[in-house]
Scaffold this motif. Sequence first.
Motif, PDB file in Angstrom:
ATOM      1  N   MET A   1     -23.514  42.958   7.325  1.00 25.49           N
ATOM      2  CA  MET A   1     -23.581  42.017   6.246  1.00 25.49           C
ATOM      3  C   MET A   1     -24.506  42.536   5.144  1.00 25.49           C
ATOM      4  O   MET A   1     -24.322  42.198   3.992  1.00 25.49           O
ATOM      5  CB  MET A   1     -24.064  40.662   6.751  1.00 25.49           C
ATOM      6  N   ILE A   2     -25.489  43.313   5.510  1.00 27.01           N
ATOM      7  CA  ILE A   2     -26.435  43.829   4.524  1.00 27.01           C
ATOM      8  C   ILE A   2     -25.725  44.709   3.489  1.00 27.01           C
ATOM      9  O   ILE A   2     -26.115  44.754   2.337  1.00 27.01           O
ATOM     10  CB  ILE A   2     -27.595  44.583   5.201  1.00 27.01           C
ATOM     11  N   ALA A   3     -24.654  45.370   3.895  1.00 23.60           N
ATOM     12  CA  ALA A   3     -23.940  46.280   3.001  1.00 23.60           C
ATOM     13  C   ALA A   3     -23.210  45.544   1.878  1.00 23.60           C
ATOM     14  O   ALA A   3     -22.840  46.154   0.885  1.00 23.60           O
ATOM     15  CB  ALA A   3     -22.957  47.130   3.793  1.00 23.60           C
ATOM     16  N   ALA A   4     -23.024  44.254   2.012  1.00 21.03           N
ATOM     17  CA  ALA A   4     -22.355  43.486   0.962  1.00 21.03           C
ATOM     18  C   ALA A   4     -23.202  43.406  -0.303  1.00 21.03           C
ATOM     19  O   ALA A   4     -22.666  43.239  -1.397  1.00 21.03           O
ATOM     20  CB  ALA A   4     -22.028  42.085   1.463  1.00 21.03           C
ATOM     21  N   ASN A   5     -24.510  43.520  -0.149  1.00 21.16           N
ATOM     22  CA  ASN A   5     -25.404  43.331  -1.289  1.00 21.16           C
ATOM     23  C   ASN A   5     -26.351  44.490  -1.564  1.00 21.16           C
ATOM     24  O   ASN A   5     -27.145  44.414  -2.496  1.00 21.16           O
ATOM     25  CB  ASN A   5     -26.238  42.056  -1.086  1.00 21.16           C
ATOM     26  N   LYS A   6     -26.307  45.525  -0.737  1.00 27.18           N
ATOM     27  CA  LYS A   6     -27.241  46.635  -0.916  1.00 27.18           C
ATOM     28  C   LYS A   6     -26.514  47.969  -0.869  1.00 27.18           C
ATOM     29  O   LYS A   6     -25.541  48.134  -0.157  1.00 27.18           O
ATOM     30  CB  LYS A   6     -28.315  46.605   0.160  1.00 27.18           C
ATOM     31  N   VAL A   8     -26.346  52.108  -0.039  1.00 23.29           N
ATOM     32  CA  VAL A   8     -26.700  52.877   1.152  1.00 23.29           C
ATOM     33  C   VAL A   8     -28.192  53.229   1.152  1.00 23.29           C
ATOM     34  O   VAL A   8     -28.883  53.057   2.158  1.00 23.29           O
ATOM     35  CB  VAL A   8     -25.835  54.155   1.273  1.00 23.29           C
ATOM     36  N   GLU A   9     -28.692  53.697   0.031  1.00 23.38           N
ATOM     37  CA  GLU A   9     -30.113  54.080  -0.039  1.00 23.38           C
ATOM     38  C   GLU A   9     -31.031  52.882   0.179  1.00 23.38           C
ATOM     39  O   GLU A   9     -32.060  52.981   0.855  1.00 23.38           O
ATOM     40  CB  GLU A   9     -30.412  54.757  -1.382  1.00 23.38           C
ATOM     41  N   GLU A  10     -30.649  51.719  -0.342  1.00 22.92           N
ATOM     42  CA  GLU A  10     -31.445  50.504  -0.140  1.00 22.92           C
ATOM     43  C   GLU A  10     -31.447  50.093   1.328  1.00 22.92           C
ATOM     44  O   GLU A  10     -32.486  49.677   1.856  1.00 22.92           O
ATOM     45  CB  GLU A  10     -30.896  49.360  -0.995  1.00 22.92           C
ATOM     46  N   ILE A  11     -30.314  50.213   1.978  1.00 24.69           N
ATOM     47  CA  ILE A  11     -30.220  49.880   3.405  1.00 24.69           C
ATOM     48  C   ILE A  11     -31.060  50.855   4.217  1.00 24.69           C
ATOM     49  O   ILE A  11     -31.801  50.460   5.118  1.00 24.69           O
ATOM     50  CB  ILE A  11     -28.757  49.897   3.885  1.00 24.69           C
ATOM     51  N   ARG A  12     -30.958  52.139   3.887  1.00 25.60           N
ATOM     52  CA  ARG A  12     -31.736  53.161   4.598  1.00 25.60           C
ATOM     53  C   ARG A  12     -33.221  52.848   4.524  1.00 25.60           C
ATOM     54  O   ARG A  12     -33.930  52.865   5.523  1.00 25.60           O
ATOM     55  CB  ARG A  12     -31.460  54.546   4.018  1.00 25.60           C
ATOM     56  N   GLU A  13     -33.693  52.517   3.326  1.00 23.73           N
ATOM     57  CA  GLU A  13     -35.103  52.173   3.159  1.00 23.73           C
ATOM     58  C   GLU A  13     -35.460  50.918   3.944  1.00 23.73           C
ATOM     59  O   GLU A  13     -36.495  50.864   4.610  1.00 23.73           O
ATOM     60  CB  GLU A  13     -35.430  51.967   1.680  1.00 23.73           C
ATOM     61  N   ASP A  18     -34.362  57.776   8.379  1.00 19.52           N
ATOM     62  CA  ASP A  18     -34.492  59.018   7.621  1.00 19.52           C
ATOM     63  C   ASP A  18     -33.250  59.281   6.787  1.00 19.52           C
ATOM     64  O   ASP A  18     -33.335  59.837   5.696  1.00 19.52           O
ATOM     65  CB  ASP A  18     -34.723  60.215   8.554  1.00 19.52           C
ATOM     66  N   SER A  19     -32.098  58.902   7.323  1.00 18.49           N
ATOM     67  CA  SER A  19     -30.833  59.071   6.608  1.00 18.49           C
ATOM     68  C   SER A  19     -29.865  57.992   7.061  1.00 18.49           C
ATOM     69  O   SER A  19     -30.035  57.396   8.118  1.00 18.49           O
ATOM     70  CB  SER A  19     -30.241  60.463   6.853  1.00 18.49           C
ATOM     71  N   LEU A  20     -28.845  57.771   6.251  1.00 20.97           N
ATOM     72  CA  LEU A  20     -27.836  56.766   6.572  1.00 20.97           C
ATOM     73  C   LEU A  20     -26.539  57.159   5.898  1.00 20.97           C
ATOM     74  O   LEU A  20     -26.523  57.532   4.727  1.00 20.97           O
ATOM     75  CB  LEU A  20     -28.270  55.381   6.074  1.00 20.97           C
ATOM     76  N   ALA A  21     -25.450  57.113   6.647  1.00 22.07           N
ATOM     77  CA  ALA A  21     -24.134  57.431   6.098  1.00 22.07           C
ATOM     78  C   ALA A  21     -23.088  56.626   6.869  1.00 22.07           C
ATOM     79  O   ALA A  21     -23.323  56.191   7.990  1.00 22.07           O
ATOM     80  CB  ALA A  21     -23.842  58.924   6.231  1.00 22.07           C
TER      81      ALA A  21
END
Length: 68
Positions: A1-6, A8-13, A18-21
């Motif tokens: 659900m977080i991906a609806a509003n953020k 990739v870099e914001e979610i990673r932080e 360290d990384s997210l893909a």
Amino acid sequence: MIAANKAVEEIREYIGADSLAYLSMQGLKQACGEGEKTNYCTACYTGVYPTKLIDVEQIQPAMAVAKS
């Protein structure tokens, strides 16, 4: 659900990674052990639904009868 509003870099932080893909659809299918022989619904990822989409106006009368 977080991906609806953020992004990739914001979610990673946010999660402190360290990384997210994201996996590709092919990568997801391989990770699930079925490769191209997927027999579960992937519509939420692909937008390709296994059934015909119906306008809500077409089913509302039927829903009203079912409630009574």
